[in-house]
Design a protein around this motif. Structure first.
Motif, PDB file in Angstrom:
ATOM      1  N   GLY A  64      50.838-100.209 -22.399  1.00  0.00           N
ATOM      2  CA  GLY A  64      49.654-100.260 -23.253  1.00  0.00           C
ATOM      3  C   GLY A  64      49.155 -98.894 -23.655  1.00  0.00           C
ATOM      4  N   ALA A  65      49.039 -97.998 -22.700  1.00  0.00           N
ATOM      5  CA  ALA A  65      48.550 -96.657 -23.008  1.00  0.00           C
ATOM      6  C   ALA A  65      49.518 -95.918 -23.909  1.00  0.00           C
ATOM      7  N   ALA A 121      51.638 -97.258 -26.053  1.00  0.00           N
ATOM      8  CA  ALA A 121      51.604 -97.839 -27.397  1.00  0.00           C
ATOM      9  C   ALA A 121      50.447 -97.297 -28.204  1.00  0.00           C
ATOM     10  N   ALA A 122      49.310 -97.112 -27.568  1.00  0.00           N
ATOM     11  CA  ALA A 122      48.145 -96.589 -28.282  1.00  0.00           C
ATOM     12  C   ALA A 122      48.393 -95.188 -28.792  1.00  0.00           C
ATOM     13  N   GLN A 125      47.859-102.687 -25.839  1.00  0.00           N
ATOM     14  CA  GLN A 125      47.228-101.423 -25.490  1.00  0.00           C
ATOM     15  C   GLN A 125      46.227-101.622 -24.361  1.00  0.00           C
ATOM     16  N   SER A 159      40.537 -94.143 -27.151  1.00  0.00           N
ATOM     17  CA  SER A 159      41.667 -93.226 -27.109  1.00  0.00           C
ATOM     18  C   SER A 159      41.541 -92.260 -28.281  1.00  0.00           C
ATOM     19  N   VAL A 216      39.866-100.006 -28.396  1.00  0.00           N
ATOM     20  CA  VAL A 216      40.540-101.281 -28.144  1.00  0.00           C
ATOM     21  C   VAL A 216      39.581-102.182 -27.384  1.00  0.00           C
ATOM     22  N   SER A 232      44.692 -91.607 -23.702  1.00  0.00           N
ATOM     23  CA  SER A 232      44.153 -92.970 -23.661  1.00  0.00           C
ATOM     24  C   SER A 232      43.913 -93.361 -22.208  1.00  0.00           C
TER      25      SER A 232
END
Length: 342
Positions: free
Chosen positions: A4-5, A7-8, A41, A46, A99, A327
């Motif tokens: 998730g982090a 991807a952000a 994410q 972020s 997010v 992020s």
């Protein structure tokens, strides 16, 4: 793997010193999305910061289109042109994103705002021969011109929704252009595009944390508003950005990125003096990324580059993106509880 982090932070964008449509300039910049574009994410704030450099050249069609603007050449004529356009830009971008933790339509919602500041330069060397169809003598014009600009770019808000099921993720997004950046219709180089635009699309990501295999693609379409300064309206654009990578470790990523850009409909408007002017370009290049643990947050450093080819009615060349993003770290999985039996 902190999917998730990461991807952000791997969603990177750029501004447009010289690309397609009116005068060779469009709203959408190929390479906007890359690897893990649709991956889930981590909720919270972020920030991505990007240094972007591009260098392109264009032939007679693009150079001529840049000259057909108020104050230059604004009557119909027939003729031929020998010309070359050169342009380059150095930009700094800041992209804050939030997010949401609460699901929206069963997915994960996010909003972002893309801001930019930088310098762009463009020059044209040309020799134009033609006539105005009036029965009189023709004309020949030769010379060169260079313009440059330093300032801020347009504001670009973006909203997205993501859904995830195991190694498969999907996303949809909508974005647009708020034309507040440095723009002058009589200038060769601009940091803004001078008109509004709406862009929407969807994407897919396959990511297997166990094997480290990743593949992403995002397809989108742009509808352009009429430029009020030139009365020129770009056609509808289609774009496809993709990325594939292999995580050699939980932190080190290598792979390829690429894009395909195709204008689907002709340019129009009373200010259109170059005809249909549908544009196209392809691009491909390498990427390398590294995840940096930072306690409650996580950093990500990414370097990618594109070489463009098979262009039509737009300048082509190469571009490099260097991104550093921060992020929230993903939550640590809870340790399994022990069963106590007697």
């Amino acid at each position: 793997m902190a999917v998730g982090a990461l991807a952000a932070m791997t969603m990177v964008v750029s501004q447009r010193p010289a690309v397609a449509d009116e005068g060779g300039v469009s709203f959408w910049v190929p390479g906007f999305f890359a690897s893990l574009a649709a991956a889930p994410q981590v909720p919270g704030w972020s920030l991505a910061t990007i240094y972007y450099h591009t260098s392109v050249t264009g032939g007679a069609d693009v150079a001529f289109a840049r000259q057909v603007a108020p104050g230059r050449l604004n009557v119909n004529f027939t003729g031929s042109i020998t010309a070359k356009l050169d342009a380059d830009a150095d930009l700094g971008l800041a992209i804050p994103q939030y997010v949401f933790a609460t699901p929206v339509l069963g997915g994960q919602a996010a909003v972002a705002l893309i801001t930019s500041v930088g310098h762009a330069r463009a020059s044209v060397d040309a020799a134009l021969t033609g006539n105005f169809g009036l029965g009189g003598p023709g004309f020949t014009i030769g010379g060169s011109r260079t313009d440059d600009v330093t300032g801020v770019g347009d504001l670009i808000p973006q909203a997205s929704l993501r859904w995830n099921s195991g190694v498969h993720s999907w996303m949809t997004y909508v974005t647009g252009d708020i034309p507040v950046g440095a723009y002058d219709s009589t200038r060769l180089a601009n940091l803004g595009i001078g008109h509004g635009a709406i862009d929407f699309g969807g994407g897919y990501t396959y990511f297997n944390p166990q094997s480290g295999h990743e593949l992403s693609g995002v397809l989108g379409f742009t509808y352009n508003m009429t430029n009020p300064d030139t009365q020129y309206q770009n056609g509808i654009d289609m774009h496809f950005d993709w990325g594939m990578s292999q995580f050699l470790t939980k932190q080190l990523q290598i792979g390829l990125v690429g894009y395909a850009y195709q204008q689907l409909s002709c340019d129009s408007g009373t200010g259109d003096r170059v005809g249909c002017f549908e544009s196209r370009v392809l691009g491909i290049g390498p990427q390398i990324g590294y995840v940096i643990p930072m306690g409650e947050h996580q950093g990500y450093l990414n370097l990618k580059a594109y070489k463009e080819f098979d262009s039509d009615h737009r300048p082509d060349g190469w571009n490099v993106w260097l991104t550093f993003a921060i992020s929230p770290s993903p939550p640590t999985p809870a340790a399994p509880s022990r069963l106590i039996t007697k």
